[in-house]
Design a protein around this motif. Structure first.
Motif, PDB file in Angstrom:
ATOM      1  N   ARG A 124      29.537  51.067  23.779  1.00  0.00           N
ATOM      2  CA  ARG A 124      28.623  52.209  23.873  1.00  0.00           C
ATOM      3  C   ARG A 124      29.369  53.470  24.314  1.00  0.00           C
ATOM      4  O   ARG A 124      29.166  54.552  23.762  1.00  0.00           O
ATOM      5  N   HIS A 171      12.996  56.847  17.692  1.00  0.00           N
ATOM      6  CA  HIS A 171      13.493  57.249  19.001  1.00  0.00           C
ATOM      7  C   HIS A 171      13.539  58.771  19.103  1.00  0.00           C
ATOM      8  O   HIS A 171      13.621  59.481  18.107  1.00  0.00           O
ATOM      9  N   THR A 204      21.022  58.322  20.101  1.00  0.00           N
ATOM     10  CA  THR A 204      21.467  57.042  20.668  1.00  0.00           C
ATOM     11  C   THR A 204      22.725  56.591  19.939  1.00  0.00           C
ATOM     12  O   THR A 204      22.781  56.645  18.712  1.00  0.00           O
ATOM     13  N   ASP A 247      13.620  49.371  18.181  1.00  0.00           N
ATOM     14  CA  ASP A 247      14.504  48.791  19.182  1.00  0.00           C
ATOM     15  C   ASP A 247      14.288  47.279  19.270  1.00  0.00           C
ATOM     16  O   ASP A 247      13.186  46.806  19.544  1.00  0.00           O
ATOM     17  N   ARG A 279      19.647  51.223  24.591  1.00  0.00           N
ATOM     18  CA  ARG A 279      20.772  52.030  25.050  1.00  0.00           C
ATOM     19  C   ARG A 279      21.820  52.197  23.954  1.00  0.00           C
ATOM     20  O   ARG A 279      22.675  53.064  24.030  1.00  0.00           O
TER      21      ARG A 279
END
Length: 443
Positions: free
Chosen positions: A23, A41, A45, A165, A221
């Motif tokens: 990430r 979203h 991201t 998600d 996330r």
């Protein structure tokens, strides 16, 4: 079974531990595109979650190669080598698409190349079992066409549902669990060694999905991106191809003792690719509907829109989490229902149970605004939207309780009588200002 659990744990642990550094790398590399109109979203991201999943895949294969029983899968065929080759090509193609974007036709060509590499290494359909006829041999060209088509369809089906998600990872995990139960039964229940690679592939898929879902559930996330979704679809297709056409019905007949029992035990086998298609029934239906819808509108079948099944659930009024859980429910119902029908001899019981669960699913589907309240004993462990509210808190939330919403009501109750008299003489707001603004104050 202990070796499979060890491989699953190692795959999930490595995927989970790698997702955090991946990430940070995705953010530093700029693999965090802005929010598009069709996205759900609200904030950018990072993607490239497929890098962590590919690391978990390699770790699981490495652990499996060192175990006594699972190491035989590596020496008895080329399925593992073919899987790594195809998954590596698909993963690299996905990474390029997540970072810079790849044209749809180029992406389709890359998917076909990855499938062709696996077919060249031996992962291909050899025979197709037909009801009432038996195993029908197919030519190498026909087997190649069937295998490549299956890979491309499954890859794009999984890629199409990667819109909420945790949706794609959870549905592939459910499909992998169902496929594991089915292939494990063929291997250990009927001693069919050709089903061993499919069992290992299913375990690897489950571990990859579980390890990544810890970071991908709402609010996510990190996204798996095409580098993850296309690789998951390819692995699901490889697991199906590696078992299709390699099961000899005579082996099961010797175990069951009757041809009737053999036919029942081979329900997912005698109908070619039935089980692999049922475990991705929802993604496949979404893919077909999208292609028909876009073609009918004069658009490219690869043109993105916001009319997938999960988008429609949100439009009906379901929350993000509930829409994902509904998709989980229907995927599990179809996949495990097929497995249960192939295992049990009481098909009527299975059908009635599935019908009852379908009714429950329809009720939940048609009541998007119903939110059950959790008991008071567990309210501290559930999301706030499922907690019970006191009458005063509910009235304050809706604005129907003036005492709870009026500013200064609580502080006024704590003032003395003299202070209240003084505040009353000063006046409030514009009236007090206006009164003093008419002219100079006179005694």
């Amino acid at each position: 079974m202990r070796e499979y659990l060890l491989v699953l744990f190692c795959t999930a642990a490595v995927t989970y531990l790698l997702t955090g550094p991946v990430r940070k790398f995705a953010i530093a590399a700029g693999a965090m595109p802005p929010v598009r109109a069709r996205d759900v979203h609200r904030e950018p991201t990072p993607r490239l979650g497929g890098i962590a999943m590919f690391g978990g895949l390699c770790a699981g294969i490495l652990v499996a190669s060192q175990l006594d029983n699972l190491s035989k899968v590596f020496s008895q065929g080329t399925d593992i080598r073919a899987l790594l080759s195809g998954a590596g090509i698909m993963w690299l193609l996905g990474v390029l698409d997540d970072k810079w974007g790849v044209d749809a036709l180029v992406k389709l060509g890359g998917q076909m190349i990855a499938a062709g590499v696996m077919v060249w290494q031996g992962v291909t359909v050899i025979t197709l079992p037909v009801p009432g006829v038996g195993a029908v041999a197919v030519s190498p060209t026909q087997g190649m066409v069937i295998s490549v088509t299956m890979v491309v369809v499954m890859v794009n089906a999984v890629n199409f549902i990667d819109g909420l998600d945790g949706l794609a990872g959870g549905m592939v995990c459910i499909a992998a669990i169902a496929f594991f139960l089915y292939s494990y039964r063929l291997w250990y229940g009927y001693t069919i060694t050709d089903a061993a690679p499919a069992v290992l592939f299913s375990v690897l898929l489950i571990g990859m999905c579980l390890g990544f879902l810890a970071h991908n559930l709402h609010p996510a996330r990190i996204f798996m991106g095409d580098s993850g979704s296309m690789m998951l679809g390819l692995m699901l297709a490889v697991a199906a191809i590696s078992i299709t056409g390699r099961v000899d019905p005579d082996l099961i007949t010797s175990e069951t003792g009757s041809q009737t029992a053999t036919v029942h035990a081979l329900v997912p086998i005698y109908i070619p690719l039935l089980l692999p298609l049922t475990v991705i029934a929802l993604p496949l239906a979404d893919l077909l509907l999208a292609v028909v819808r876009r073609t009918w509108a004069g658009q490219s079948p690869f043109a993105a829109d916001k009319r997938h099944l999960h988008h429609r659930l949100l439009q009906v009024g379901h929350s993000h989490s509930r829409a994902v859980l509904i998709m989980y429910f229907w995927a599990a119902l179809i996949a495990f229902g097929t497995v249960a029908f192939s295992v049990t001899n009481t098909g009527r019981t299975v059908v009635l149970t599935l019908a009852g669960l379908c009714l429950v699913g329809l009720v939940v589907l048609l009541t998007p605004r119903f939110r059950p309240r959790a008991p008071r004993a567990v309210q501290a462990f559930v999301p706030p939207r499922y907690r019970r509210r006191t009458p005063r808190a509910a009235a304050a939330a809706t604005g129907s309780d003036p005492a709870a919403t009026a500013p200064g009501s609580e502080p006024m109750a704590e003032l003395s009588a003299k202070d209240k008299e003084l505040l009353g003489g000063l006046g409030k707001g514009s009236s007090a200002v206006g009164g003093r603004g008419r002219g100079p104050h006179r005694d």
